[in-house]
Design a protein around this motif. Sequence first.
Motif, mmCIF file in Angstrom:
data_model
loop_
_atom_site.group_PDB
_atom_site.id
_atom_site.type_symbol
_atom_site.label_atom_id
_atom_site.label_comp_id
_atom_site.label_asym_id
_atom_site.label_seq_id
_atom_site.Cartn_x
_atom_site.Cartn_y
_atom_site.Cartn_z
ATOM 1 N N THR A 1 -25.186 -25.855 16.352
ATOM 2 C CA THR A 1 -24.268 -26.999 16.434
ATOM 3 C C THR A 1 -24.815 -28.026 17.420
ATOM 4 N N PRO A 2 -24.322 -29.279 17.359
ATOM 5 C CA PRO A 2 -24.794 -30.319 18.282
ATOM 6 C C PRO A 2 -24.455 -29.991 19.736
ATOM 7 N N LYS A 3 -25.287 -30.485 20.648
ATOM 8 C CA LYS A 3 -24.956 -30.444 22.067
ATOM 9 C C LYS A 3 -24.003 -31.599 22.364
ATOM 10 N N VAL A 4 -23.248 -31.466 23.434
ATOM 11 C CA VAL A 4 -22.256 -32.484 23.788
ATOM 12 C C VAL A 4 -22.591 -33.072 25.155
ATOM 13 N N ASP A 5 -22.729 -34.385 25.187
ATOM 14 C CA ASP A 5 -23.011 -35.124 26.419
ATOM 15 C C ASP A 5 -21.742 -35.885 26.800
ATOM 16 N N ILE A 6 -21.221 -35.618 27.989
ATOM 17 C CA ILE A 6 -19.985 -36.257 28.456
ATOM 18 C C ILE A 6 -20.339 -37.358 29.454
ATOM 19 N N ARG A 7 -19.840 -38.578 29.223
ATOM 20 C CA ARG A 7 -20.067 -39.691 30.139
ATOM 21 C C ARG A 7 -18.725 -40.264 30.595
ATOM 22 N N ALA A 8 -18.606 -40.469 31.895
ATOM 23 C CA ALA A 8 -17.377 -41.023 32.478
ATOM 24 C C ALA A 8 -17.519 -42.536 32.608
ATOM 25 N N VAL A 9 -16.476 -43.240 32.233
ATOM 26 C CA VAL A 9 -16.445 -44.701 32.301
ATOM 27 C C VAL A 9 -15.442 -45.087 33.383
ATOM 28 N N VAL A 10 -15.952 -45.603 34.492
ATOM 29 C CA VAL A 10 -15.109 -45.882 35.664
ATOM 30 C C VAL A 10 -15.306 -47.341 36.077
ATOM 31 N N PHE A 11 -14.207 -48.089 36.105
ATOM 32 C CA PHE A 11 -14.233 -49.484 36.558
ATOM 33 C C PHE A 11 -13.529 -49.599 37.910
ATOM 34 N N ASN A 12 -13.989 -50.527 38.739
ATOM 35 C CA ASN A 12 -13.290 -50.807 39.994
ATOM 36 C C ASN A 12 -12.381 -52.017 39.838
ATOM 37 N N GLN A 13 -11.759 -52.447 40.944
ATOM 38 C CA GLN A 13 -10.802 -53.553 40.886
ATOM 39 C C GLN A 13 -11.475 -54.889 40.623
ATOM 40 N N HIS A 14 -12.802 -54.928 40.741
ATOM 41 C CA HIS A 14 -13.546 -56.158 40.473
ATOM 42 C C HIS A 14 -14.089 -56.199 39.048
ATOM 43 N N LYS A 15 -13.617 -55.300 38.215
ATOM 44 C CA LYS A 15 -14.033 -55.212 36.815
ATOM 45 C C LYS A 15 -15.526 -54.924 36.688
ATOM 46 N N GLN A 16 -16.015 -54.078 37.571
ATOM 47 C CA GLN A 16 -17.394 -53.625 37.531
ATOM 48 C C GLN A 16 -17.421 -52.152 37.131
ATOM 49 N N ILE A 17 -18.497 -51.738 36.485
ATOM 50 C CA ILE A 17 -18.607 -50.371 35.979
ATOM 51 C C ILE A 17 -19.475 -49.527 36.911
ATOM 52 N N LEU A 18 -19.117 -48.245 37.047
ATOM 53 C CA LEU A 18 -19.834 -47.326 37.919
ATOM 54 C C LEU A 18 -21.079 -46.790 37.212
ATOM 55 N N LEU A 19 -22.237 -46.916 37.872
ATOM 56 C CA LEU A 19 -23.495 -46.380 37.372
ATOM 57 C C LEU A 19 -24.185 -45.584 38.466
ATOM 58 N N VAL A 20 -25.019 -44.616 38.049
ATOM 59 C CA VAL A 20 -25.792 -43.813 38.994
ATOM 60 C C VAL A 20 -27.268 -43.892 38.620
ATOM 61 N N LYS A 21 -28.115 -43.880 39.631
ATOM 62 C CA LYS A 21 -29.564 -43.923 39.425
ATOM 63 C C LYS A 21 -30.105 -42.507 39.450
ATOM 64 N N GLU A 22 -30.617 -42.048 38.305
ATOM 65 C CA GLU A 22 -31.068 -40.678 38.155
ATOM 66 C C GLU A 22 -32.415 -40.454 38.851
ATOM 67 N N LYS A 23 -32.523 -39.357 39.562
ATOM 68 C CA LYS A 23 -33.780 -39.026 40.235
ATOM 69 C C LYS A 23 -34.887 -38.726 39.224
ATOM 70 N N GLU A 24 -34.513 -38.171 38.084
ATOM 71 C CA GLU A 24 -35.497 -37.747 37.086
ATOM 72 C C GLU A 24 -36.381 -38.891 36.608
ATOM 73 N N ASP A 25 -35.781 -40.065 36.353
ATOM 74 C CA ASP A 25 -36.569 -41.183 35.822
ATOM 75 C C ASP A 25 -36.366 -42.488 36.583
ATOM 76 N N SER A 26 -35.586 -42.453 37.684
ATOM 77 C CA SER A 26 -35.317 -43.642 38.502
ATOM 78 C C SER A 26 -34.672 -44.763 37.691
ATOM 79 N N LEU A 27 -33.890 -44.385 36.686
ATOM 80 C CA LEU A 27 -33.151 -45.345 35.870
ATOM 81 C C LEU A 27 -31.662 -45.033 35.964
ATOM 82 N N TRP A 28 -30.853 -45.972 35.499
ATOM 83 C CA TRP A 28 -29.414 -45.908 35.726
ATOM 84 C C TRP A 28 -28.660 -45.434 34.481
ATOM 85 N N SER A 29 -27.512 -44.812 34.727
ATOM 86 C CA SER A 29 -26.685 -44.308 33.636
ATOM 87 C C SER A 29 -25.232 -44.213 34.088
#
Length: 230
Positions: free
Chosen positions: A90-118
């Motif tokens: 069966t397919p694997k499941v990837d869960i992503r959280a969508v979090v906005f602050n009061q300034h209507k900005q979205i929360l992102l994290v910079k991954e150590k594995e590839d130094s890119l954001w998600s």
Amino acid sequence: MKKRKGCLLCGLQISKQPFLFNMMEKPRLIELVKRIQAIAHLGLVYGGNEYDQQRYTDLQDITRQMLTIITNEPLEIITNYYLQKKEYITPKVDIRAVVFNQHKQILLVKEKEDSLWSLPGGWADIGFSPNEIAVNEVKEETGIDVTPVKLLAVLDKKCHPHPPEADYVYKFFIQCNIKGGDFEDVFDILEKGFFSEDALPPLSLKRVLPSQVALMFRYLEDPLKPSVVD
């Protein structure tokens, strides 16, 4: 009358009477054993040395013995079940959280594995619901406490221009509201921050696409927008 021996580790009394499981607790016990099985499996996949490998193998053996006690199935049947190679994939499941602050900005994290954001998130773990995983991932990757609000999208990666990969993956995007906490340092996350739609950092395309982040902003503009399912 001879006193029964007390168990110092668990505070229970050891008796010659057979131990009877509460039938109502059996499903919960089985779920806990399945969770330990999953942890042992991940340890065998990612464990770093032979001593840890042996410990995880021992954990697998112990949980299989526990299942024989809970289910009354012979150990051979339980063991063969987990060694079964002809399972339905069966397919694997990837869960992503969508979090906005009061300034209507979205929360992102910079991954150590590839130094890119998600978006905060990762693979679904056995024993946890999608909402629980979203909450746990945000906490583990950022230090922020959130509450799950709504499932925004379930996307099939093959329908979107992600880089090729071996696994077949469904992606769940779950909107969460901030309820507290502060940014904390995490070993596998280099940075974290909130970003506006017109100022996104370089994204880890195997994890999230610019079009998917843009879709999340559409839900910020229209909270009544229906969930998207591929």
